[in-house]
Motif scaffolding. Structure first.
Motif, PDB file in Angstrom:
ATOM      1  N   LYS A   1      20.973   4.246 116.501  1.00  0.00           N
ATOM      2  CA  LYS A   1      22.091   4.229 116.575  1.00  0.00           C
ATOM      3  C   LYS A   1      22.449   3.979 118.228  1.00  0.00           C
ATOM      4  O   LYS A   1      21.663   4.218 119.121  1.00  0.00           O
ATOM      5  CB  LYS A   1      22.644   5.876 116.475  1.00  0.00           C
ATOM      6  CG  LYS A   1      22.636   6.214 115.138  1.00  0.00           C
ATOM      7  CD  LYS A   1      23.034   7.917 115.124  1.00  0.00           C
ATOM      8  CE  LYS A   1      23.253   7.966 113.846  1.00  0.00           C
ATOM      9  NZ  LYS A   1      23.871   9.555 113.611  1.00  0.00           N
TER      10      LYS A   1
ATOM     11  N   LYS B   1      23.542  -3.491 112.118  1.00  0.00           N
ATOM     12  CA  LYS B   1      23.768  -2.442 110.874  1.00  0.00           C
ATOM     13  C   LYS B   1      25.101  -1.866 111.080  1.00  0.00           C
ATOM     14  O   LYS B   1      25.594  -1.742 109.892  1.00  0.00           O
ATOM     15  CB  LYS B   1      22.783  -1.416 111.277  1.00  0.00           C
ATOM     16  CG  LYS B   1      21.187  -1.384 110.832  1.00  0.00           C
ATOM     17  CD  LYS B   1      20.431  -0.219 110.745  1.00  0.00           C
ATOM     18  CE  LYS B   1      19.901  -0.055 112.156  1.00  0.00           C
ATOM     19  NZ  LYS B   1      18.982   1.165 112.084  1.00  0.00           N
TER      20      LYS B   1
ATOM     21  N   CYS C   1      26.833  -1.769 107.517  1.00  0.00           N
ATOM     22  CA  CYS C   1      26.624  -0.562 106.679  1.00  0.00           C
ATOM     23  C   CYS C   1      27.695  -0.296 105.679  1.00  0.00           C
ATOM     24  O   CYS C   1      28.706  -0.942 105.521  1.00  0.00           O
ATOM     25  CB  CYS C   1      26.805   0.600 107.924  1.00  0.00           C
ATOM     26  SG  CYS C   1      26.608   2.309 107.115  1.00  0.00           S
ATOM     27  N   GLU C   2      27.098   0.362 104.291  1.00  0.00           N
ATOM     28  CA  GLU C   2      27.901   0.388 103.309  1.00  0.00           C
ATOM     29  C   GLU C   2      29.343   1.151 103.769  1.00  0.00           C
ATOM     30  O   GLU C   2      30.290   0.944 103.091  1.00  0.00           O
ATOM     31  CB  GLU C   2      27.213   0.908 102.120  1.00  0.00           C
ATOM     32  CG  GLU C   2      26.155   0.159 101.600  1.00  0.00           C
ATOM     33  CD  GLU C   2      25.108   0.855 100.407  1.00  0.00           C
ATOM     34  OE1 GLU C   2      25.827   1.727 100.096  1.00  0.00           O
ATOM     35  OE2 GLU C   2      24.258   0.227 100.298  1.00  0.00           O
TER      36      GLU C   2
ATOM     37  N   PRO D   1      25.933   3.003 112.742  1.00  0.00           N
ATOM     38  CA  PRO D   1      25.505   2.913 111.429  1.00  0.00           C
ATOM     39  C   PRO D   1      24.901   4.272 110.817  1.00  0.00           C
ATOM     40  O   PRO D   1      24.311   5.256 111.466  1.00  0.00           O
ATOM     41  CB  PRO D   1      24.200   1.874 111.633  1.00  0.00           C
ATOM     42  CG  PRO D   1      24.040   2.138 112.868  1.00  0.00           C
ATOM     43  CD  PRO D   1      25.226   2.423 113.813  1.00  0.00           C
ATOM     44  N   CYS D   2      25.184   4.633 109.520  1.00  0.00           N
ATOM     45  CA  CYS D   2      24.645   5.894 108.800  1.00  0.00           C
ATOM     46  C   CYS D   2      22.967   5.535 108.781  1.00  0.00           C
ATOM     47  O   CYS D   2      22.667   6.870 108.886  1.00  0.00           O
ATOM     48  CB  CYS D   2      25.211   5.773 107.464  1.00  0.00           C
ATOM     49  SG  CYS D   2      24.533   5.025 106.025  1.00  0.00           S
ATOM     50  N   ASN D   3      22.459   4.799 108.596  1.00  0.00           N
ATOM     51  CA  ASN D   3      21.102   4.699 108.669  1.00  0.00           C
ATOM     52  C   ASN D   3      20.520   5.153 107.443  1.00  0.00           C
ATOM     53  O   ASN D   3      19.271   5.358 107.022  1.00  0.00           O
ATOM     54  CB  ASN D   3      20.307   5.351 109.741  1.00  0.00           C
ATOM     55  CG  ASN D   3      20.269   4.452 111.076  1.00  0.00           C
ATOM     56  OD1 ASN D   3      19.995   3.183 111.142  1.00  0.00           O
ATOM     57  ND2 ASN D   3      20.941   5.032 112.037  1.00  0.00           N
TER      58      ASN D   3
ATOM     59  N   CYS E   1      22.117   4.182 104.328  1.00  0.00           N
ATOM     60  CA  CYS E   1      22.467   3.297 102.997  1.00  0.00           C
ATOM     61  C   CYS E   1      21.330   2.145 102.837  1.00  0.00           C
ATOM     62  O   CYS E   1      20.576   2.167 103.548  1.00  0.00           O
ATOM     63  CB  CYS E   1      23.801   3.103 103.186  1.00  0.00           C
ATOM     64  SG  CYS E   1      24.069   1.536 104.312  1.00  0.00           S
TER      65      CYS E   1
ATOM     66  N   HIS F   1      21.714  -1.034 102.759  1.00  0.00           N
ATOM     67  CA  HIS F   1      21.839  -1.862 103.731  1.00  0.00           C
ATOM     68  C   HIS F   1      21.261  -1.491 105.268  1.00  0.00           C
ATOM     69  O   HIS F   1      20.535  -2.344 105.777  1.00  0.00           O
ATOM     70  CB  HIS F   1      23.283  -2.115 103.996  1.00  0.00           C
ATOM     71  CG  HIS F   1      23.966  -2.757 103.021  1.00  0.00           C
ATOM     72  ND1 HIS F   1      25.306  -3.452 103.050  1.00  0.00           N
ATOM     73  CD2 HIS F   1      23.628  -3.432 101.768  1.00  0.00           C
ATOM     74  CE1 HIS F   1      25.748  -4.254 101.746  1.00  0.00           C
ATOM     75  NE2 HIS F   1      24.501  -3.927 101.053  1.00  0.00           N
ATOM     76  N   CYS F   2      21.468  -0.124 105.713  1.00  0.00           N
ATOM     77  CA  CYS F   2      21.173   0.274 106.906  1.00  0.00           C
ATOM     78  C   CYS F   2      19.349   0.170 106.767  1.00  0.00           C
ATOM     79  O   CYS F   2      18.618  -0.423 107.756  1.00  0.00           O
ATOM     80  CB  CYS F   2      21.461   1.436 107.283  1.00  0.00           C
ATOM     81  SG  CYS F   2      23.186   1.261 107.905  1.00  0.00           S
TER      82      CYS F   2
END
Ligand code: ZN
Length: 441
Positions: free
Chosen positions: A13, A59, A63-64, A71-73, A75, A77-78
């Motif tokens: 992040k 990311k 990110c979704e 980024p949520c890290n 999802c 995608h992440c």
């Protein structure tokens, strides 16, 4: 171990990245407001977080939950970008993809819309290594990049970048990290891993890493792999091939005593040990700085140095062998000599010269004192006489002239050797001018 530890603590992040405060803030806000630029240039020395920040940005925009500030890290995608297998984030190593063909292929790719994400992010690392033809091929694309595309160039040498590309990009300069920042990070990692450590050991790694958190992490991993579950200063020195306090003590003793024979032997020992000369010189300069603090502040200096009693006592004794002026001059000479020594064909021999200079420094300063003491006062005592040309000249007694001549040739020999030491050179020039001045009168 190296890759494990580095990967485990790689920031995921913006908020986890060490330093680079304003860059993180701007990029995080741009991602949140979905107002990202299409071409970024990240420059700065190695291991300061350029590629890491580029990946986090990739990311954050894909990110979704995007647009998001971080980024949520979690999802798909992440996670996929973290693993390096997200189809819309393309990482290219400029050093191995220098050719124009690679760029042509890339140029075709970027016009296709993203497959899964919102943006196609192209991260080009070591981008200054791209060939001129490759840059030219890219230029057209960068003039009008597709809306779904973000280029991020990372480079350690922005000055090698074509101005046409720099002017089309948002340029962010990443700062080298301070020793304190790196130290904090290493201590955080060690605490997380539940590993005991001596703070001197951590400081040493942080100093050696020289502003690069990546280097610091790989040095830490290297030492941990070979040590016994605890990080000790003595082991760090041993494993990283660093010279310890005892050797510096010895070296300073020898310099104080002008023991050129033993200095030579020490240099040979260092050569055999295959030491890291760059680091040695940085440490050596630091020792002169510490000595300066001790000379000025005595025991109070320990507020900065944080040494244990024994070490403090040893160096407080040592400092008595040097005048403040000599410490100051030596510190400056070592600082200024570093670069030229490392560039020298035989750096170890060049180091020996530096050490000899430091040992003989007092003698050189005394030479100047001698001349000062005989010039103004004794000059007045000598009689002005008329010589054949009609000019008036002061006549010195034979011993004084002999002394001048002797010192002059001595200086000449030194002068050649000392050319690389600006401070000494200045001193010598001044001395030479003084001699000339005296002789002309
Ligand atoms: Zn996400």
């Amino acid at each position: 171990m190296t890759t494990q530890l580095t990967a485990k603590y790689r920031p995921q992040k913006f908020s986890e990245v060490i330093g680079q405060e304003y860059i993180k803030k701007i990029l995080s806000r741009a991602a949140q407001e979905d107002r990202v630029a299409h071409v970024y240039l990240f420059s700065g020395t190695r291991g300061v977080g350029k590629t890491t920040v580029a990946r986090i940005l990739a990311k954050a925009v894909n990110c979704e939950d995007a647009p998001v500030s971080e980024p949520c890290n979690n999802c798909t995608h992440c996670k996929s970008i973290t693993k390096g297998n997200f189809p819309d984030v393309i990482e290219i190593d400029g050093a191995s993809h220098t050719g124009v063909d690679n760029v042509r292929k890339l140029r075709e790719d970027v016009f296709l819309p993203p497959i899964s994400g919102r943006y196609k992010v192209i991260i080009i690392d070591e981008a200054h290594m791209l060939s001129k033809a490759a840059f030219n091929a890219l230029l057209k694309t960068l003039e009008e990049p597709p809306k779904h595309c973000i280029f991020i160039f990372a480079t350690t040498e922005p000055e090698r970048f074509p101005i046409t590309i720099v002017s089309r990009s948002q340029h962010y300069v990443f700062n080298s990290l301070s020793q304190y920042q790196i130290q904090q990070h290493l201590e955080y990692v060690l605490n997380q891993e539940g590993i005991k450590f001596e703070s001197q050991a951590v400081q040493l790694i942080a100093r050696r890493a020289d502003g690069s958190v990546r280097d610091a992490m790989s040095l830490l991993a290297q030492v941990l792999a070979l040590s016994d579950g605890e990080l000790l200063e003595v082991e760090v020195r041993q494993i990283l091939g660093l010279v310890g306090d005892e050797l510096f003590q010895k070296l300073f003793e020898l310099i104080a005593k002008q023991d050129l024979v033993e200095i030579h032997k020490t240099v040979e020992y260092l050569r055999e040990q295959g030491l890291d000369l760059g680091f040695f010189l940085r440490e050596f300069a630091l020792y002169w700085r510490n000595l300066f603090l001790l000379a000025k502040l005595r025991g109070e200096a320990n507020k900065i140095l944080n040494w244990d009693e024994t070490r403090l006592k040893i160096w407080l004794n040592m400092v008595q062998q040097f005048s403040l002026a000599r410490i100051h001059a030596s510190w400056q000479i070592v600082l200024e000599g570093q670069r030229s020594i490392l560039k020298n064909i035989d750096p170890v021999l060049s180091l020996e010269l530096l050490l000899f200079n430091l040992a003989c420094l007092a003698e050189l300063v005394n030479v100047e004192d001698d001349i000062n003491s005989i010039t103004p006062s004794k000059k007045k005592q000598s009689e002005p006489v008329t010589i054949a040309s009609g000019e008036k000249k002061n006549v010195f007694s034979q011993p004084i002239i002999q002394k001048f001549e002797k010192e002059k040739s001595k200086i000449k020999n030194f002068k050649d050797e000392l050319k690389k030491q600006p401070l000494i050179k200045g001193l010598m020039d001044e001395f030479g001018a003084m001699l000339l001045h005296v002789k002309q009168k």
